[in-house]
Enzyme design. Sequence first.
Site, PDB file in Angstrom:
ATOM      1  N   GLY A  54       0.799  -1.383   0.104  1.00  0.00           N
ATOM      2  CA  GLY A  54       0.538  -0.236  -0.212  1.00  0.00           C
ATOM      3  C   GLY A  54       0.975   1.086   0.057  1.00  0.00           C
ATOM      4  N   GLY A  56       1.795   5.242   1.253  1.00  0.00           N
ATOM      5  CA  GLY A  56       1.584   5.793   2.922  1.00  0.00           C
ATOM      6  C   GLY A  56       2.808   5.335   3.010  1.00  0.00           C
ATOM      7  CG  HIS A  57       3.682   2.280   4.397  1.00  0.00           C
ATOM      8  ND1 HIS A  57       3.368   2.256   5.142  1.00  0.00           N
ATOM      9  CD2 HIS A  57       2.663   1.218   3.896  1.00  0.00           C
ATOM     10  CE1 HIS A  57       2.033   1.965   5.837  1.00  0.00           C
ATOM     11  NE2 HIS A  57       1.703   0.956   3.865  1.00  0.00           N
ATOM     12  CE  LYS A 105       5.113  -3.893   3.877  1.00  0.00           C
ATOM     13  NZ  LYS A 105       4.942  -2.786   2.439  1.00  0.00           N
ATOM     14  CG  ASP A 110       1.045  -6.435   1.166  1.00  0.00           C
ATOM     15  OD1 ASP A 110       0.231  -5.680   0.792  1.00  0.00           O
ATOM     16  OD2 ASP A 110       2.079  -5.695   0.776  1.00  0.00           O
ATOM     17  CG  HIS A 219      -1.468  -1.146   7.165  1.00  0.00           C
ATOM     18  ND1 HIS A 219      -0.757  -1.914   7.535  1.00  0.00           N
ATOM     19  CD2 HIS A 219      -0.693   0.143   6.342  1.00  0.00           C
ATOM     20  CE1 HIS A 219       0.399  -2.314   6.551  1.00  0.00           C
ATOM     21  NE2 HIS A 219      -0.062  -1.866   5.227  1.00  0.00           N
TER      22      HIS A 219
END
Lengths: 333, 333
Positions: A54, A56-57, A105, A110, A219
């Site tokens: 995702g 946002g990291h 991860k 995922d 998250h």
Amino acid sequence: MKKLINDPANVVREELQGIEQAHPDLVKVFYDPYYIVRADAPKSGKVGLLSGGGSGHEPMHGGFVGMGMLDAACPGEVFTSPTPDQMEAATKAVNGDAGVVHIVKNYTGDVMNFEMAADLCRSEGIEVESVLVDDDVAVQDSLYTAGRRGVGTTVLLEKIAGAAAEEGRALKEVADIAREVNANGRSMGMALTSCTVPAAGKPTFELGEDEMEIGIGIHGEPGRERMKVKSAAEIVEMMTTTIVEDLPFNQGDEVLAFVNGMGGTPLIELYVVFNELSKFLKGRGVTISRNLIGSYITSLEMAGCSITLLKLNDDFKKLWDAPVKTAGLRWGA
Amino acid sequence: MKKLINDPANVVREELQGIEQAHPDLVKVFYDPYYIVRADAPKSGKVGLLSGGGSGHEPMHGGFVGMGMLDAACPGEVFTSPTPDQMEAATKAVNGDAGVVHIVKNYTGDVMNFEMAADLCRSEGIEVESVLVDDDVAVQDSLYTAGRRGVGTTVLLEKIAGAAAEEGRALKEVADIAREVNANGRSMGMALTSCTVPAAGKPTFELGEDEMEIGIGIHGEPGRERMKVKSAAEIVEMMTTTIVEDLPFNQGDEVLAFVNGMGGTPLIELYVVFNELSKFLKGRGVTISRNLIGSYITSLEMAGCSITLLKLNDDFKKLWDAPVKTAGLRWGA
């Protein structure tokens, strides 16, 4: 929700456009589906390294595409797994006929999507090795995860395996060294504040004005314990005790110590944390011989930090020190 | 106040201890008074570059000490000018008998203290050139400042003048190129949130849940206007219009575009801002040929960003591209 964005629905697309505009010397960006590859991909005869997850990291993973690190990254929407078609397209784009390693991860979405993508690629004649990262000692099983979550060790693994691929090691060797990094890395995180997914428009969770959460996921998944805010020294002691006793890290061990900011924590605080970590490890007879301090695997604007320790050997050190040239991590090039 | 610190009174000292533990290959840290110098200082025959200012803007300045950038940095307490004795001690420590350049951001306390330090050093036979940075187009005169404030251009100036000193240019030449960078750089910042000085324990100013402030200073000094939060595109247009019309930057100009995070803003948002900046400048016929995206001159945990444009010439480009090896900025080494 206060963010430097336009339409919440377009954040990832516009971020990718920004990366494309900023780094044409390093990467090529594709939009249908989304993926980022090295500007010089595919490199014939070189093992390809692909990761994703995702968004946002940031800078993980797109900021780690380039010489000596990843060949490709597949960004999902914020905190959402990328899809198998992204992974398949990216795998093909970096396939130099020496095989491709998928760095995954440990989050259920995922894992499932990378498995489907690996099967698709194999059916088309591309050798794929999958490596799972599950270094978070905070909790066993979590929201989105069976087993341990994959967090900070991912950054170190992408650097070290990337250097191994860059120097021409074979598929099985690169995958094995990546697995060895995961086996020797342990992490734990904490949050002072929540974060807000743009599409949700409100904080993922709530923390009181005087509260923090120890063992938080990247998250905002629940951690181990919510408690009153403590001093940096106490926070480091709590997190690092769990980390060193898990592997375990013993007297005489040499480590890479990674103090990571969650996105909203300034560098001045990360150095205060590193100072405490340094004292703590000295007390345990563990030597920090490499370090990384900064915001590399983030959770949007969450304030907080994570600590990752990686037990070093000579090969890890050599590969860590090797040149790298990406937007997010760069030296010697 | 939620921060990863111990005692608010010890934040700067403990940050320096963290830097000392993390980067012994790059820097030496002194505590009485506080200053940081290159590990290999003094470099005989090389012009020394020294900067300093209040802490809370990390990685500036301490993170920019190293090969190809600063020889020394003097950190004050958070948002507080360092003292003349720090500057004097640091100047002596990096004096390689080729003179020392003081890089001074335009804040009344910094200017006064650097003047005193320069006089002290000159009286002891060290040649000192002072360079003032005053690139902030937001306001004329401000809290702590007569004239314009010194902000983002400082980072670019330290890199470019640092490279000039590294390649052996003489005192006057290094000072002149630093002044030329300042003359060709313009910046403006904005905030989505305030920040909290540790010793104060409460936010420096208040912003409503739906408000932002355009033209903010790096210590939270008032800007131009407080308004409802706008889109990244609108924010970029407001700030960059003021910037380009000030120098002015004209059609056909080549620039280094620097999108800086204020400390609490994640990288994903900075790339969205860079994408808008890229579109805006294309529309004006201005070419971005170098860029820097990240949190380099921060205001503790403030959320927001600043934009700096530097008009480039061939010498600036060559010096920008030259190798640099510091904790905060590194390439080619």
